[in-house]
Motif scaffolding. Structure first.
Motif, PDB file in Angstrom:
ATOM      1  N   VAL A   1     -24.677 -24.605  23.523  1.00  0.00           N
ATOM      2  CA  VAL A   1     -23.919 -24.791  24.757  1.00  0.00           C
ATOM      3  C   VAL A   1     -24.266 -25.922  25.820  1.00  0.00           C
ATOM      4  N   GLU A   2     -24.917 -25.505  26.420  1.00  0.00           N
ATOM      5  CA  GLU A   2     -25.722 -26.698  27.970  1.00  0.00           C
ATOM      6  C   GLU A   2     -26.073 -27.641  27.116  1.00  0.00           C
ATOM      7  N   GLN A   3     -27.296 -27.996  26.005  1.00  0.00           N
ATOM      8  CA  GLN A   3     -27.507 -29.076  26.225  1.00  0.00           C
ATOM      9  C   GLN A   3     -26.689 -29.912  24.959  1.00  0.00           C
ATOM     10  N   TYR A   4     -25.401 -29.313  24.419  1.00  0.00           N
ATOM     11  CA  TYR A   4     -24.626 -29.631  23.878  1.00  0.00           C
ATOM     12  C   TYR A   4     -23.637 -30.511  24.640  1.00  0.00           C
ATOM     13  N   LEU A   5     -23.243 -29.921  26.312  1.00  0.00           N
ATOM     14  CA  LEU A   5     -22.623 -30.490  27.000  1.00  0.00           C
ATOM     15  C   LEU A   5     -23.048 -31.328  27.959  1.00  0.00           C
ATOM     16  N   GLU A   6     -24.524 -31.176  27.930  1.00  0.00           N
ATOM     17  CA  GLU A   6     -25.488 -32.111  28.709  1.00  0.00           C
ATOM     18  C   GLU A   6     -25.377 -33.097  28.439  1.00  0.00           C
ATOM     19  N   SER A   7     -25.640 -33.234  26.530  1.00  0.00           N
ATOM     20  CA  SER A   7     -25.340 -34.551  26.062  1.00  0.00           C
ATOM     21  C   SER A   7     -23.974 -35.250  25.607  1.00  0.00           C
ATOM     22  N   TRP A   8     -22.922 -34.481  25.828  1.00  0.00           N
ATOM     23  CA  TRP A   8     -21.798 -35.265  26.140  1.00  0.00           C
ATOM     24  C   TRP A   8     -21.959 -36.374  26.777  1.00  0.00           C
ATOM     25  N   ILE A   9     -22.227 -35.452  27.902  1.00  0.00           N
ATOM     26  CA  ILE A   9     -21.492 -35.820  29.580  1.00  0.00           C
ATOM     27  C   ILE A   9     -22.350 -36.812  29.589  1.00  0.00           C
ATOM     28  N   GLU A  10     -23.711 -37.463  29.070  1.00  0.00           N
ATOM     29  CA  GLU A  10     -24.780 -38.556  29.110  1.00  0.00           C
ATOM     30  C   GLU A  10     -24.089 -39.795  28.106  1.00  0.00           C
TER      31      GLU A  10
END
Length: 93
Positions: A26-35
């Protein structure tokens, strides 16, 4: 930076499912989404935009920019060949 989010259970489930579908945490997904979604597309350099789809997304983001909504269109004279090259031709005389 660490951020604590209080999500509704259904939102949390959707987030977990979307991250799992991508095969990331979830952390990686959110970081990618934010970027991808929060960094303005116009600030990305061409070297960061590699694929044709990324170019399409960049151009769409640029064309949908609210700052461009009130920009007047150029006249036919402004975009004519003569107008574009006038200074160049004048300097060669």
């Amino acid at each position: 930076m660490t951020i604590l989010l209080n999500l509704k259970p259904e939102m949390e489930a959707r987030l977990i499912a979307q991250a799992a579908a991508k095969g990331v945490s979830v952390e990686q997904y959110l970081e990618s989404w934010i970027e991808t979604n929060l960094i303005p597309e116009i600030e990305r350099s061409p070297s960061q935009t590699q694929t044709p789809q990324e170019w399409v997304n960049l151009l769409e983001a640029f064309s949908n920019n609210p700052a461009l909504a009130n920009v007047p269109l150029l006249s036919d004279e402004a975009i004519s060949r003569e107008s574009i090259y006038r200074e160049r031709e004048d300097s060669q005389l």
